[in-house]
Design a protein around this motif. Structure first.
Motif, PDB file in Angstrom:
ATOM      1  N   ILE A 118     -61.994 -25.143  -9.115  1.00  0.00           N
ATOM      2  CA  ILE A 118     -62.681 -24.860 -10.366  1.00  0.00           C
ATOM      3  C   ILE A 118     -63.497 -23.588 -10.211  1.00  0.00           C
ATOM      4  N   LEU A 119     -63.220 -22.627 -11.051  1.00  0.00           N
ATOM      5  CA  LEU A 119     -63.937 -21.353 -11.040  1.00  0.00           C
ATOM      6  C   LEU A 119     -64.821 -21.273 -12.284  1.00  0.00           C
ATOM      7  N   SER A 120     -65.981 -20.680 -12.127  1.00  0.00           N
ATOM      8  CA  SER A 120     -66.943 -20.619 -13.227  1.00  0.00           C
ATOM      9  C   SER A 120     -66.419 -19.832 -14.419  1.00  0.00           C
ATOM     10  N   ARG A 121     -65.607 -18.804 -14.151  1.00  0.00           N
ATOM     11  CA  ARG A 121     -65.125 -17.991 -15.262  1.00  0.00           C
ATOM     12  C   ARG A 121     -63.619 -18.083 -15.419  1.00  0.00           C
ATOM     13  N   LYS A 122     -63.000 -19.118 -14.836  1.00  0.00           N
ATOM     14  CA  LYS A 122     -61.555 -19.291 -14.946  1.00  0.00           C
ATOM     15  C   LYS A 122     -61.259 -20.713 -15.379  1.00  0.00           C
ATOM     16  N   ARG A 123     -61.199 -20.955 -16.649  1.00  0.00           N
ATOM     17  CA  ARG A 123     -60.811 -22.262 -17.149  1.00  0.00           C
ATOM     18  C   ARG A 123     -59.956 -22.065 -18.391  1.00  0.00           C
ATOM     19  N   LEU A 124     -59.115 -23.030 -18.650  1.00  0.00           N
ATOM     20  CA  LEU A 124     -58.250 -22.913 -19.818  1.00  0.00           C
ATOM     21  C   LEU A 124     -59.078 -22.968 -21.088  1.00  0.00           C
TER      22      LEU A 124
ATOM     23  N   GLU B  30     -74.254  -1.233 -21.649  1.00  0.00           N
ATOM     24  CA  GLU B  30     -74.728  -2.456 -21.014  1.00  0.00           C
ATOM     25  C   GLU B  30     -75.919  -2.954 -21.806  1.00  0.00           C
ATOM     26  N   GLY B  31     -75.952  -4.246 -22.089  1.00  0.00           N
ATOM     27  CA  GLY B  31     -77.066  -4.806 -22.839  1.00  0.00           C
ATOM     28  C   GLY B  31     -77.365  -6.213 -22.407  1.00  0.00           C
ATOM     29  N   GLY B  32     -78.296  -6.850 -23.132  1.00  0.00           N
ATOM     30  CA  GLY B  32     -78.671  -8.209 -22.791  1.00  0.00           C
ATOM     31  C   GLY B  32     -77.516  -9.183 -22.944  1.00  0.00           C
ATOM     32  N   TYR B  33     -76.607  -8.891 -23.879  1.00  0.00           N
ATOM     33  CA  TYR B  33     -75.473  -9.783 -24.126  1.00  0.00           C
ATOM     34  C   TYR B  33     -74.428  -9.648 -23.027  1.00  0.00           C
ATOM     35  N   GLY B  34     -74.232  -8.439 -22.549  1.00  0.00           N
ATOM     36  CA  GLY B  34     -73.209  -8.194 -21.543  1.00  0.00           C
ATOM     37  C   GLY B  34     -72.844  -6.724 -21.503  1.00  0.00           C
TER      38      GLY B  34
ATOM     39  N   ALA C  76     -69.203 -10.847 -22.873  1.00  0.00           N
ATOM     40  CA  ALA C  76     -70.425 -11.604 -22.606  1.00  0.00           C
ATOM     41  C   ALA C  76     -70.552 -11.911 -21.125  1.00  0.00           C
ATOM     42  N   LYS C  77     -71.773 -11.802 -20.619  1.00  0.00           N
ATOM     43  CA  LYS C  77     -72.012 -12.212 -19.239  1.00  0.00           C
ATOM     44  C   LYS C  77     -72.261 -13.718 -19.211  1.00  0.00           C
ATOM     45  N   VAL C  78     -72.297 -14.279 -18.012  1.00  0.00           N
ATOM     46  CA  VAL C  78     -72.352 -15.737 -17.866  1.00  0.00           C
ATOM     47  C   VAL C  78     -73.523 -16.341 -18.618  1.00  0.00           C
ATOM     48  N   GLY C  79     -74.686 -15.754 -18.524  1.00  0.00           N
ATOM     49  CA  GLY C  79     -75.872 -16.330 -19.150  1.00  0.00           C
ATOM     50  C   GLY C  79     -75.873 -16.234 -20.661  1.00  0.00           C
ATOM     51  N   SER C  80     -74.955 -15.441 -21.234  1.00  0.00           N
ATOM     52  CA  SER C  80     -74.920 -15.254 -22.686  1.00  0.00           C
ATOM     53  C   SER C  80     -73.818 -16.056 -23.355  1.00  0.00           C
TER      54      SER C  80
END
Length: 722
Positions: free
Chosen positions: A360-366, A400-404, A422-426
């Motif tokens: 399971i990857l944090s940014r790799k899911r169906l 680059e911004g707060g969103y990503g 979007a970055k992970v936190g957004s």
């Protein structure tokens, strides 16, 4: 309960008031109801309908100033009770079938002062006599053209009031479909809703028109008359009709501002009616949004497509066509839903079987089975995004911004786009993300960045926008930029951004407060047209509560950029439309001075207020603006400072901001007045005076010894992405 005819008709008129904002041109039929019980009624306009019968004899309110019953099918005599209206200023009864005599008491019983006036228009009726002494005072304008009375030899000076141009009033809006007033209404058949084709190349040609309610939702114009011919060409070319086949029956501005109008489409000369296939073709163009895009007139909406007379039998058939289409669409949706359900079950089973073998990857899911289909917005795959950006190579990153991060991408069809990743936190929940896509897809304005698509795969959330080749306004105001925006261009950018914000506040559904207006969120396209960016679901304006009340603010956690934040919002956490006005005022100050909102401990609002109060405002103006009219600059400074008032109630509304900027722009000395040219240039007289010896009262101020009439000067734009 069965309503009486008058009550039912009055209810219909009230409905027309609600939906049309006017009883004019609402396709009303039947007789005129009794308005005598409405105590404070002062204005009555029932013109351009199909009302018949006689005019009620009951006395109307003493406050009545204007009665307009023209262009109907009224018959009978003219009521004597009109003589009992002391405030009457206009009685418009032209183009009906009124007969008998008119009483001179209507004007003889009035007491006129030096400024009062009464206009009585009876053109194109069957009035045959005048009862009473015919000696109208100079304050009274009478129009009797095309009435039998005009041939009477017993009435002294009657010919004076029967000429085609007598009493013409330049201030009175013309809306007649009777070309030049030379074709009496009686010559055109009244059955099947025939009327004269106003612009017909064949004089006095009668035909039955299609009646269409139409509204421009966010036009980039404030005055329609100069653009009327352009609009007629725009509509007729989209409908593949000749210019003479379109008649703009009436139009008026609504809150927004939006432009509502009522159009009539006439068949070609030689055909008195449209055939069925032509009606269906035209209706489908209107209903399916097939009009070519127009930056000038913006998006539109179809209010009604009325089929009367010879076309009324088509209503059920057209409805049936729509219903049949609806059945097909419903079947497709149902089949799609079933397929999605089966796919979801299969996905769950497969995922469970393979779960123990997958990492399971944090940014790799169906991607979830949730999906939406939004008109005009494409769903891109993750593979398409990696291909467009060379696997998100750092060389393609432009922001680059707060969103990503924002990347410049090139799609397979060579379209250049901006990809907001979007970055992970957004990351939002998928339902919220797709809801935001649906919201953004409904926003259409020439001063908002256009959403082209989205990507919701592999645990990613990306928005794909049109790419703005000229970067941000902040980039252009930066010292790093080797090109200089002249004052005229800056003024145009300020106006464009303001119109975009006004649209978000008043036209978006639901309305949106931006909450982070700043120079870096105002992008510029290839023609330096301002496009507002970074607005979305998290910035929705207040909605009605259970009791139908609308709060005037939204309580939120404080979000925004230091230097642009409304002080009231920062203290109370209550966001209002005036919070956006404050932030936009700061942007205006940046445009005028080139300064950052906060720099080396100095606040731009405080610095400009001090300079303005001390009378040295021009000493801190940006020296890269070239020459500009001092009066225009002063008015823009005043507007910016009004926007930055501490108290929200002291700030102007966004509509006032737009109108003020339009007024300033009109004061500029244009050299190019083409309304379709987004790159209008200004002729600027250059002064050799420097800031140290220039008075603010001079006609033109030269911020440097550089002269020029171009919007921009210098050489290649070289901006380092931030």
């Amino acid at each position: 309960m069965k309503l009486g005819p008058h009550l039912a008709h009055l209810l219909k008129i009230k409905c027309c008031f609600w939906y049309c904002r006017s009883v004019r041109n609402c396709s009303l039929q039947g007789s005129i109801p009794d308005f005598s019980r409405i105590a404070n009624l002062s204005y009555l306009d029932l013109s351009w309908n199909q009302l018949s019968g006689s005019i009620p004899q009951n006395k109307l309110s003493n406050n009545m100033t204007t009665i307009i019953l023209s262009h109907n099918r009224l018959n009978g005599s003219i009521p004597k009770n009109f003589s009992l209206l002391p405030s009457l200023q206009k009685l418009s009864l032209e183009n009906n079938f009124l007969n008998g005599s008119i009483s001179t008491d209507i004007w003889q019983n009035k007491i006129f002062n030096t400024t009062s006036r009464l206009v009585i228009d009876l053109r194109n009726n069957s009035v045959s006599n005048i009862s009473g002494a015919f000696e109208p005072p100079v304050n009274v304008t009478l129009r009797f053209q095309s009435n039998p009375i005009c041939s009477s030899t017993s009435i002294r000076n009657i010919g004076k009031y029967c000429g085609p141009d007598f009493g013409a009033d330049d201030d009175e809006p013309s809306n007649s479909t009777n070309p030049s007033g030379v074709c009496p209404i009686h010559a055109c058949p009244t059955d099947n809703y025939y009327e004269y084709v106003p612009a017909s190349p064949k004089p006095c040609f009668c035909a039955s028109p299609l009646r269409i309610g139409y509204r421009l939702k966010s036009p980039s114009i404030s005055y329609f008359d100069p653009y009327k011919q352009l609009f007629e060409s725009y509509v007729t070319s989209s409908l593949q009709l000749d210019l003479y086949q379109l008649w703009i029956d009436s139009y008026f501005w609504e809150k927004g501002p939006r432009l509502r109008m009522y159009l009539k489409l006439f068949p070609v000369v030689g055909d008195n009616t449209f055939n069925e296939s032509e009606i269906l073709r035209i209706s489908e163009i209107f209903a399916s949004w097939e009009f070519q895009g127009s930056h000038l007139f913006g998006p539109y909406e179809l209010l009604n497509f009325t089929l009367l007379g010879p076309y009324s039998h088509l209503n059920p058939e057209m409805k049936g066509k729509r219903q049949s289409k609806g059945v097909v669409i419903a079947c497709i949706v149902a089949a799609g839903a079933f397929a999605a359900f089966v796919s979801s079950i299969a996905t769950i089973l497969i995922t469970r079987r393979r779960a123990k073998y997958q990492k399971i990857l944090s940014r790799k899911r169906l991607s979830s089975s949730l999906s939406i289909k939004v008109d005009g917005v494409k769903s891109f795959t993750f593979r398409e995004m990696t291909s467009a950006t060379n696997n998100f190579d750092t060389s393609t990153q432009v922001g680059e911004g707060g969103y990503g991060s924002v990347f410049r991408g090139i799609l397979a069809d060579k379209t250049v786009v901006a990809i907001k990743r979007a970055k992970v936190g957004s990351l939002q929940g998928q339902k919220e993300f797709l809801t935001e896509i649906e919201l953004l897809s409904r926003l259409h304005h020439r001063n908002l960045v256009v959403l082209l698509g989205y990507c919701d795969e592999e645990g990613e959330q990306m928005l794909i926008y049109e790419f703005m080749p000229n970067g941000t306004l902040r980039d252009w105001l930066s010292a790093k930029c080797k090109k200089n925006l002249k004052f005229g261009a800056r003024l145009g950018i300020a106006l464009g951004a303001s119109k975009g914000i006004l649209y978000l506040h008043t036209e978006a559904d639901p309305p949106i407060f931006h909450r982070d207006i700043k120079a870096s969120n105002i992008l510029l396209d290839s023609k330096l047209t301002a496009k507002v960016a970074d607005f979305g679901l998290s910035r929705l304006a207040p909605v009605q509560d259970d009791e139908g009340l609308l709060p005037n603010h939204v309580s939120t956690m404080v979000k925004g950029t230091p230097g642009y934040l409304d002080p009231e919002y920062f203290l109370t956490r209550k966001m209002t439309d005036k919070s956006d006005v404050y932030s936009l005022g700061v942007v205006f100050l940046e445009i005028l001075t080139g300064m950052h909102p906060i720099s080396h401990g100095k606040n731009i609002v405080r610095e400009v207020k001090m300079a303005h109060k001390s009378g040295v405002m021009f000493s801190i103006m940006d020296k890269n603006m070239g020459s500009y009219p001092s009066e225009c600059a002063e008015k823009m400074v005043e507007l910016a400072l009004k926007c930055c008032q501490d108290k929200p109630e002291d700030r102007p509304s966004m509509l006032e901001v737009v109108r003020t900027l339009e007024t300033i722009l009109q004061m500029m000395p244009y050299t190019d007045t083409d309304p379709l040219d987004n790159k209008a240039s200004f002729s600027e007289t250059t002064s050799s005076a420097s800031f140290s010896n220039t008075r603010s009262g001079d006609l033109f101020i030269s911020s440097s010894n550089v002269s020029g009439g171009d919007l921009i000067s210098g050489v290649t734009l070289n901006i380092t992405p931030r």
